[in-house]
Structure formats: C-alpha cells, structure tokens
Enzyme design. Structure first.
Site, PDB file in Angstrom:
ATOM      1  N   LYS A   1       0.810  -1.228   0.000  1.00 30.17           N
ATOM      2  CA  LYS A   1       0.000   0.000   0.000  1.00 30.17           C
ATOM      3  C   LYS A   1       0.845   1.281   0.000  1.00 30.17           C
ATOM      4  O   LYS A   1       0.392   2.328  -0.448  1.00 30.17           O
ATOM      5  CB  LYS A   1      -0.936   0.015   1.208  1.00 30.17           C
ATOM      6  CG  LYS A   1      -2.105  -0.942   1.100  1.00 30.17           C
ATOM      7  CD  LYS A   1      -3.037  -0.777   2.278  1.00 30.17           C
ATOM      8  CE  LYS A   1      -4.160  -1.776   2.243  1.00 30.17           C
ATOM      9  NZ  LYS A   1      -5.116  -1.611   3.339  1.00 30.17           N
TER      10      LYS A   1
ATOM     11  N   GLY B   1       0.350   1.496  11.899  1.00 34.99           N
ATOM     12  CA  GLY B   1       0.641   1.104  10.515  1.00 34.99           C
ATOM     13  C   GLY B   1      -0.320   1.782   9.545  1.00 34.99           C
ATOM     14  O   GLY B   1      -0.921   2.821   9.866  1.00 34.99           O
TER      15      GLY B   1
ATOM     16  N   ALA C   1      -3.312   0.825   8.438  1.00 34.27           N
ATOM     17  CA  ALA C   1      -4.715   0.869   8.881  1.00 34.27           C
ATOM     18  C   ALA C   1      -4.895   1.983   9.916  1.00 34.27           C
ATOM     19  O   ALA C   1      -5.905   2.689   9.910  1.00 34.27           O
ATOM     20  CB  ALA C   1      -5.124  -0.480   9.464  1.00 34.27           C
TER      21      ALA C   1
HETATM   22  P1  NAP Z   1       0.999  -2.698   9.156  1.00 36.89           P
HETATM   23  O1  NAP Z   1       1.171  -1.415   8.433  1.00 36.89           O
HETATM   24  O2  NAP Z   1       1.975  -3.792   8.956  1.00 36.89           O
HETATM   25  O3  NAP Z   1       0.912  -2.340  10.743  1.00 36.89           O
HETATM   26  C1  NAP Z   1       0.761  -3.383  11.667  1.00 36.89           C
HETATM   27  C2  NAP Z   1       0.500  -2.797  13.045  1.00 36.89           C
HETATM   28  O4  NAP Z   1       0.238  -3.895  13.941  1.00 36.89           O
HETATM   29  C3  NAP Z   1       1.679  -2.041  13.644  1.00 36.89           C
HETATM   30  O5  NAP Z   1       1.193  -1.021  14.481  1.00 36.89           O
HETATM   31  C4  NAP Z   1       2.377  -3.142  14.472  1.00 36.89           C
HETATM   32  O6  NAP Z   1       3.149  -2.627  15.539  1.00 36.89           O
HETATM   33  C5  NAP Z   1       1.181  -3.866  15.030  1.00 36.89           C
HETATM   34  N1  NAP Z   1       1.463  -5.239  15.441  1.00 36.89           N
HETATM   35  C6  NAP Z   1       1.703  -6.299  14.635  1.00 36.89           C
HETATM   36  N2  NAP Z   1       1.892  -7.412  15.386  1.00 36.89           N
HETATM   37  C7  NAP Z   1       1.782  -7.037  16.687  1.00 36.89           C
HETATM   38  C8  NAP Z   1       1.885  -7.727  17.932  1.00 36.89           C
HETATM   39  N3  NAP Z   1       2.115  -9.025  17.982  1.00 36.89           N
HETATM   40  N4  NAP Z   1       1.686  -7.019  19.058  1.00 36.89           N
HETATM   41  C9  NAP Z   1       1.409  -5.691  19.024  1.00 36.89           C
HETATM   42  N5  NAP Z   1       1.305  -4.967  17.889  1.00 36.89           N
HETATM   43  C10 NAP Z   1       1.494  -5.645  16.721  1.00 36.89           C
HETATM   44  O7  NAP Z   1      -0.428  -3.348   8.831  1.00 36.89           O
HETATM   45  P2  NAP Z   1      -1.784  -2.564   8.452  1.00 36.89           P
HETATM   46  O8  NAP Z   1      -1.844  -2.372   6.990  1.00 36.89           O
HETATM   47  O9  NAP Z   1      -1.905  -1.393   9.353  1.00 36.89           O
HETATM   48  O10 NAP Z   1      -2.896  -3.677   8.805  1.00 36.89           O
HETATM   49  C11 NAP Z   1      -3.189  -4.016  10.134  1.00 36.89           C
HETATM   50  C12 NAP Z   1      -4.423  -4.907  10.169  1.00 36.89           C
HETATM   51  O11 NAP Z   1      -5.555  -4.175   9.684  1.00 36.89           O
HETATM   52  C13 NAP Z   1      -4.341  -6.156   9.291  1.00 36.89           C
HETATM   53  O12 NAP Z   1      -4.880  -7.248  10.007  1.00 36.89           O
HETATM   54  C14 NAP Z   1      -5.213  -5.822   8.089  1.00 36.89           C
HETATM   55  O13 NAP Z   1      -5.779  -6.976   7.496  1.00 36.89           O
HETATM   56  C15 NAP Z   1      -6.273  -4.959   8.758  1.00 36.89           C
HETATM   57  N6  NAP Z   1      -6.976  -4.038   7.846  1.00 36.89           N
HETATM   58  C16 NAP Z   1      -8.333  -4.107   7.788  1.00 36.89           C
HETATM   59  C17 NAP Z   1      -9.024  -3.235   6.960  1.00 36.89           C
HETATM   60  C18 NAP Z   1     -10.528  -3.338   6.882  1.00 36.89           C
HETATM   61  O14 NAP Z   1     -11.108  -2.877   5.900  1.00 36.89           O
HETATM   62  N7  NAP Z   1     -11.179  -3.909   7.857  1.00 36.89           N
HETATM   63  C19 NAP Z   1      -8.332  -2.294   6.191  1.00 36.89           C
HETATM   64  C20 NAP Z   1      -6.956  -2.229   6.295  1.00 36.89           C
HETATM   65  C21 NAP Z   1      -6.281  -3.119   7.124  1.00 36.89           C
HETATM   66  P3  NAP Z   1       4.701  -2.193  15.304  1.00 36.89           P
HETATM   67  O15 NAP Z   1       4.651  -0.808  14.740  1.00 36.89           O
HETATM   68  O16 NAP Z   1       5.277  -2.268  16.650  1.00 36.89           O
HETATM   69  O17 NAP Z   1       5.281  -3.219  14.341  1.00 36.89           O
END
Ligand code: NAP
Length: 261
Positions: free
Chosen positions: A63, A117, A119
């Site tokens: 993204k 991140g 989202a």
């Molecule tokens: P990303 O950019 O990779 O960010 C991931 C986030 O999760 C970061 O803040 C990371 O923390 C945190 N994280 C990951 N593993 C963790 C753990 N074990 N303990 C604590 N924090 C943890 O991913 P993203 O694009 O934001 O997506 C995040 C989620 O949102 C995904 O599951 C995605 O499928 C979902 N999503 C849903 C929608 C929807 O329409 N419903 C839309 C977009 C995304 P750090 O910064 O410390 O690594």
C-alpha cells in the site's frame, strides 16, 4: 473491465469471489482476479499491471510502495497509503469505509487507537474528518507512533502517544477502543482482562472475523462491538464507485454478506 487485487500473500482473500459474484448478479462486464507478487519483484512487475488492468486493489505489503507508481490523490497522499487504483490514479478508500461504518454510532471520546501502521493512518484520518479531538495512540514500537502523531498534529488532531506496556493503565481513561493492529488475526489478544473493557461504549476491531478482543467486549456488555467486515465492505463500495461499477449497493451488500458469513 479488467480488475484485480495486488498483494502478497493472497491465499486468504475473498475479494475475487465477492466482486465477481456481484458483477455476475447484475450482468456487469467486468472480471476481478488476483495478482500475487513477491515483495522483491514488485517494482519489476507493477508497470505491466498498470498497463494491463483498468483498476485494482492494493493490499499488504504494497500500500505504500505503490505511491511511487501512480498519481496519488490528496487523501491517499496524507494517509501515505493507496488501496485502490483506477487508470493510474491512486486512492485511499479504507478511511471512507471506516467513517461510513460508524455513521449510526455515537462515538464517545476519549478514543484509544492501537497501532501505527497503514490501517492506523486511515483510521486516524477518518477520526480527524469526524472532528474527533481526544485520541490516545498506543503502539508496540513507540517511535513509529510518535512519528505518526507528529504528522496528525499538523492536521489538527492532537495525539497523546504511549507504548503498548501502558495499555491497561490507559483503558480506564477512555470510552472507545479501536484496534488497527493485526493482533487477533491468529486468535491472539493483547494482555488485557475482560473487566478492562466493561466500561467502554465502543470496541472497534479492523481485523476480520470474530477476534478474542471482540468476544471479550461482547462478553462484558460493550454496547457497540464492530469487526473489520463493515469497513471492508464499505471500502469496497467506494472502490466500485471509483471504477464506475456501483450499480446497486444493496446487491453488493447481500453478495458480500453471503460470501463472508
Ligand atoms: P501494518 O502497516 O503492517 O501495521 C501493523 C500494526 O500492527 C503495527 O502497528 C504493528 O506494531 C502492530 N502489530 C503487529 N503485530 C503485533 C503484535 N504481535 N503485538 C502488538 N502490535 C502488533 O499493517 P496494516 O496495513 O496497518 O494492517 C493491520 C491490520 O488491519 C491487518 O490485520 C489488516 O488486514 C487490517 N486491515 C483491515 C481493513 C478493513 O477494511 N477492515 C483495512 C486495512 C487493514 P509495530 O509498529 O510495533 O510493528
């Protein structure tokens, strides 16, 4: 019209089933496929995809990387993430899906947002647009959240920032909790007890499916418990609007619910 989703890995995605069933239901001449690209090949392949497809969705982990390859619309530039492309224009529709999913909910502040991140950026932008002023940002990596807070302060959303170890201490101060991290995807949960959630008005989880966080919130009687499906469905509606294919939103809703139920 040729459409697809670009990401890695894509084994879990239901998008082709949802969109194709919607197109068939209405006799729309469009086809939605999957294009899985390994991260090291993204820059080599993306030009061909832009030429071959009229539009596509972009998901994890591309993204941000797609920003360098399309003409980025204003909101996507601020959020620094594109999840929808149409004829070389890059849009962010995640934030619209988030805001629309809360249209019938009276969101109470203070709000605690977990994650920093892509989202989180879409959700924070949405909260900004909703006129929210009291938001606490919590992330495992403090510095990532601190950088994010700096850019949102400039947009008029002041954010207090903490690392994840403070979560339980902070929960009594807030009325709404929004999880934007991937925690919950594998049935995992933050270290919180059910009673930490019982006073909340809203628990919103962007993760799809019923996560342990949502189950706990329901178990202690939180009034509004919302999972990621609504945001996903409503961002898809916006994608269809951008591609000029939103002929019947009710049909799309029915198809989406049939496939994801
Ligand atoms: P990303 O950019 O990779 O960010 C991931 C986030 O999760 C970061 O803040 C990371 O923390 C945190 N994280 C990951 N593993 C963790 C753990 N074990 N303990 C604590 N924090 C943890 O991913 P993203 O694009 O934001 O997506 C995040 C989620 O949102 C995904 O599951 C995605 O499928 C979902 N999503 C849903 C929608 C929807 O329409 N419903 C839309 C977009 C995304 P750090 O910064 O410390 O690594």
């Amino acid at each position: 019209m040729r459409l697809c989703i670009v990401g890695y890995p894509l084994g879990h995605t239901l998008s082709p089933v949802v969109y194709n069933r919607y197109f068939r239901s209405l006799g729309i001449s469009a086809r939605y496929g999957t294009v899985e690209i390994s991260p090291e090949r993204f820059e080599t392949v993306i030009g061909r995809i832009l030429r071959e497809y009229d539009g596509f969705n972009v998901t994890i982990p591309f993204k941000e990387r797609i920003l360098d390859h399309v003409e980025v619309q204003n909101e996507a530039r601020i959020i620094r993430a594109v999840n929808c492309v149409f004829r070389n224009q890059g849009y962010n529709t995640d934030w619209i899906g988030f805001v629309k999913s809360l249209e019938d909910v009276d969101v109470s502040e203070p709000i605690l947002v977990l994650g920093a991140g892509g989202a989180a950026r879409a959700v924070l932008y949405g909260l900004c647009k909703m006129g929210m002023k009291h938001v606490i940002l919590v992330n495992r990596t403090f510095n990532r959240a601190a950088r994010l807070a700096e850019s949102f302060r400039k947009l008029g959303l002041p954010l207090e920032v903490y690392d994840l170890s403070k979560l339980r201490q902070l929960l009594p101060r807030v009325k709404s909790l929004i999880n934007t991290t991937s925690v919950g995807l594998k049935g995992d949960i933050f270290s919180i007890e059910p009673h930490d959630l019982s006073h909340l008005h809203l628990v919103y989880d962007v993760v799809y499916g019923e996560t342990p966080l949502q189950q706990r919130a329901k178990g202690v009687g939180v009034v509004h418990v919302i999972g990621g499906e609504e945001m996903l469905r409503l961002q898809a509606v916006e994608n269809l609007r951008i591609w000029g294919l939103l002929e019947d939103e009710e049909v799309f809703k029915r198809v989406f619910e049939e496939v994801t139920r």
